[in-house]
Enzyme design. Structure first.
Site, PDB file in Angstrom:
ATOM      1  CD  GLU A   1       3.598  -9.492   8.065  1.00  0.00           C
ATOM      2  OE1 GLU A   1       2.977  -9.907   8.797  1.00  0.00           O
ATOM      3  OE2 GLU A   1       3.506  -9.545   6.781  1.00  0.00           O
ATOM      4  N   PRO A   2       9.520  -7.906   6.600  1.00  0.00           N
ATOM      5  CG  PRO A   2      11.507  -7.151   7.257  1.00  0.00           C
ATOM      6  CD  PRO A   2      10.289  -7.012   7.698  1.00  0.00           C
ATOM      7  N   GLY A   3      11.003 -10.262   4.318  1.00  0.00           N
ATOM      8  CA  GLY A   3      11.771 -11.646   4.492  1.00  0.00           C
ATOM      9  C   GLY A   3      12.778 -11.636   3.532  1.00  0.00           C
ATOM     10  NE  ARG A   4      11.801 -11.236  -2.762  1.00  0.00           N
ATOM     11  CZ  ARG A   4      11.529 -12.211  -3.570  1.00  0.00           C
ATOM     12  NH1 ARG A   4      12.384 -12.902  -4.195  1.00  0.00           N
ATOM     13  NH2 ARG A   4      10.262 -12.550  -3.568  1.00  0.00           N
TER      14      ARG A   4
ATOM     15  NE  ARG B   1      12.726 -16.079  -6.423  1.00  0.00           N
ATOM     16  CZ  ARG B   1      13.702 -15.124  -7.130  1.00  0.00           C
ATOM     17  NH1 ARG B   1      14.728 -15.479  -7.516  1.00  0.00           N
ATOM     18  NH2 ARG B   1      12.833 -13.906  -7.499  1.00  0.00           N
TER      19      ARG B   1
ATOM     20  CE1 TYR C   1       7.027 -16.491  -8.483  1.00  0.00           C
ATOM     21  CE2 TYR C   1       9.211 -16.410  -7.690  1.00  0.00           C
ATOM     22  CZ  TYR C   1       7.789 -16.768  -7.376  1.00  0.00           C
ATOM     23  OH  TYR C   1       7.576 -17.472  -6.264  1.00  0.00           O
TER      24      TYR C   1
ATOM     25  CB  CYS D   1      12.383 -35.160 -16.460  1.00  0.00           C
ATOM     26  SG  CYS D   1      13.765 -36.314 -15.879  1.00  0.00           S
ATOM     27  CD  GLU D   2       9.119 -29.593 -15.765  1.00  0.00           C
ATOM     28  OE1 GLU D   2       9.050 -28.339 -16.512  1.00  0.00           O
ATOM     29  OE2 GLU D   2       8.040 -30.545 -15.499  1.00  0.00           O
TER      30      GLU D   2
ATOM     31  CE1 TYR E   1       9.284 -16.104   0.191  1.00  0.00           C
ATOM     32  CE2 TYR E   1      10.867 -14.297  -0.554  1.00  0.00           C
ATOM     33  CZ  TYR E   1       9.597 -14.733   0.267  1.00  0.00           C
ATOM     34  OH  TYR E   1       8.780 -13.905   0.976  1.00  0.00           O
TER      35      TYR E   1
HETATM   36  N1  PLP Z   1       4.044 -10.921   4.567  1.00  0.00           N
HETATM   37  C1  PLP Z   1       3.402 -11.325   3.937  1.00  0.00           C
HETATM   38  C2  PLP Z   1       1.909 -11.606   4.415  1.00  0.00           C
HETATM   39  C3  PLP Z   1       3.709 -12.139   2.737  1.00  0.00           C
HETATM   40  O1  PLP Z   1       2.810 -12.815   2.217  1.00  0.00           O
HETATM   41  C4  PLP Z   1       5.094 -12.038   2.273  1.00  0.00           C
HETATM   42  C5  PLP Z   1       5.339 -12.533   1.061  1.00  0.00           C
HETATM   43  O2  PLP Z   1       4.772 -13.219   0.483  1.00  0.00           O
HETATM   44  C6  PLP Z   1       5.864 -11.412   3.194  1.00  0.00           C
HETATM   45  C7  PLP Z   1       5.312 -10.846   4.456  1.00  0.00           C
HETATM   46  C8  PLP Z   1       7.404 -10.978   2.909  1.00  0.00           C
HETATM   47  O3  PLP Z   1       7.726 -10.640   1.875  1.00  0.00           O
HETATM   48  P1  PLP Z   1       8.994 -10.355   1.224  1.00  0.00           P
HETATM   49  O4  PLP Z   1       9.835 -11.441   1.282  1.00  0.00           O
HETATM   50  O5  PLP Z   1       9.019  -9.826   0.010  1.00  0.00           O
HETATM   51  O6  PLP Z   1       9.506  -9.141   2.064  1.00  0.00           O
END
Ligand code: PLP
Length: 429
Positions: free
Chosen positions: A289-292, A329, A333, A360-361, A388
């Protein structure tokens, strides 16, 4: 000739062939720009790599939380990926965009009955169950359905991913999933196997995000497979499917050296195949499940500099028209970025400049960035803001959220319009 030589002709930062200044004039700032070509390229890299190293059966499920709009659903669908959603809002967006429910995986560590109902009614492909109570709820709510509900159980493998504490999710005291140690996971499997409306297909685990060290994935695979083996011995249950989450990191600054998608795929697939043959465990279908790593590097944020001031230590601070509400971010972080002067990339870096936002931070976006001399009305471009950022944006200080523009194939268009001041009061009673 001499006259022309003296004039410096500014060179603008280009994004997928488009001048960033043109995009600024067209859509204003702050502006998220998404290079669709990069997203498509990353989707294909994932598919090719997993097809090569896991020909038995691998599914790439894009993690919607990184960035989701109707248009993004269309792109992911066209690329043939599945979609992981973690809330009713993400599921709603996907369904609105006619993303096939048969390729949607539903996550969430606190699914409400309404969210479960939505997933069941629309026949989502998988529900990833976080805890035992949720399992019972899904079983009860599935009673009137013609078929059993296909689920995966989320495991907490108890591994510290080498990343920022706030984006670790698989460690020993995580809030996510069923802990392997202490027997919670085993107990949930035993329960799932007795529930008449549940079809337990396998397991899910996610270590954390922005991970560079691939040994964590090997470690996670070893931990999960030895538990699967134990489970088989105790209950006779064999998992058909295993979802190893996402987490591959990207290059925010030149000092970052993330592994390639191909290397990640090779290491993960080798680990899964190796463990399965070592333990003589039938090879499960594999999901990631890649997102980033799909959308992060596709994004650039453009800001206009409004003020430049000298601060007491003699250094310079540039104040831009965005900040915390479009990019939380740095505050969350201490995230770092690469910045450039979008309206004149030929002005070389000359000094250290701090870039602050308008909220205002403290709202320091970038501390001591190496930048050219900055002047009011310059445009700053921040790279790697596809993941993100828009999805984590807020209305803090009642600032409208920025527009999202996409660029691809010689075409620039709006993916999301800029919020207006009227939008800001539109929910107030
Ligand atoms: N799958 C799950 C359950 C997650 O919580 C996340 C991110 O928090 C991802 C996949 C995607 O992670 P990334 O964006 O680092 O690939």
């Amino acid at each position: 000739f001499q006259y022309y030589q003296k004039i410096s002709i500014p060179r603008k930062l280009r994004i997928c062939g488009f001048s960033s200044v043109y995009l600024y004039l067209l859509y204003g700032t702050p502006l998220y720009v998404i290079n669709v070509y990069v997203i498509r390229r990353r989707c294909r890299d994932y598919k090719e790599a997993f097809c090569r190293y896991y020909p038995q059966s691998a599914t790439i499920s894009y993690a919607a939380k990184a960035f989701l709009t109707l248009d993004m659903c269309r792109i992911i669908n066209e690329e043939g990926l599945s979609l992981d959603v973690a809330s009713a809002g993400e599921l709603y967006t996907a369904l609105w965009a006619r993303f096939p429910a048969s390729r949607i995986h539903v996550h969430g560590n606190c699914k409400t009955p309404e969210e479960i109902e939505m997933a069941l009614q629309n026949r989502a492909h998988r529900i990833v169950v976080d805890n035992e109570r949720e399992l019972g709820l899904i079983n009860d709510m599935s009673r009137r359905l013609p078929a059993k509900t296909p689920v995966l159980l989320r495991l907490a493998p108890g591994i510290e991913a080498p990343t920022h504490d706030y984006i670790k999710t698989g460690h020993k005291d995580t809030k996510f999933g069923l802990h392997l140690k202490g027997g919670l996971a085993l107990q949930a499997v035993k329960r799932a196997l007795t529930l008449p409306h549940i079809r337990l297909l396998g397991f899910h685990a996610h270590l954390g995000s922005q991970v560079f060290d691939l040994r964590s994935y090997q470690e996670m695979t070893v931990v999960i497979f030895s538990w699967l083996d134990k489970l088989r011995r105790l209950t006779g249950y064999v998992a058909e499917e295993i979802n190893m989450g996402g987490g591959l990191g990207i290059r925010y600054v030149p000092a970052d050296h993330p592994p390639s998608i191909r290397k990640y795929a090779r290491v993960l697939c080798d680990a899964v195949q190796g463990e399965s043959s070592r333990l003589k465990y039938p090879l499960p279908r594999l999901i990631v499940e890649p997102g980033r790593s799909i959308v992060g590097e596709a994004g650039t944020t453009l800001y206009a500099v409004h003020y430049v001031k000298k601060i007491s230590n003699g250094s310079v601070m540039a104040i831009v028209d965005g900040g915390l509400s479009d990019n939380p971010r740095p505050a969350l972080y201490s995230a770092r970025y690469h910045l450039s002067l979008a309206n004149d990339v030929r002005r070389g870096p000359s000094r250290r400049i701090t870039v602050a936002g308008k909220h205002c931070e403290a709202d320091v976006l970038f501390k001591d960035a190496r930048l050219p001399e900055i002047r009011p009305s310059d445009i700053l471009a921040v790279s790697c803001t596809g993941a993100y950022h828009y999805s984590m944006a807020s209305n803090y200080n009642r600032y409208p959220r920025p527009a999202v523009a996409s660029v691809s194939n010689g075409r620039a268009r709006l993916m999301v319009r800029r919020e207006s001041l009227a939008d800001i009061v539109s929910h107030d009673m």
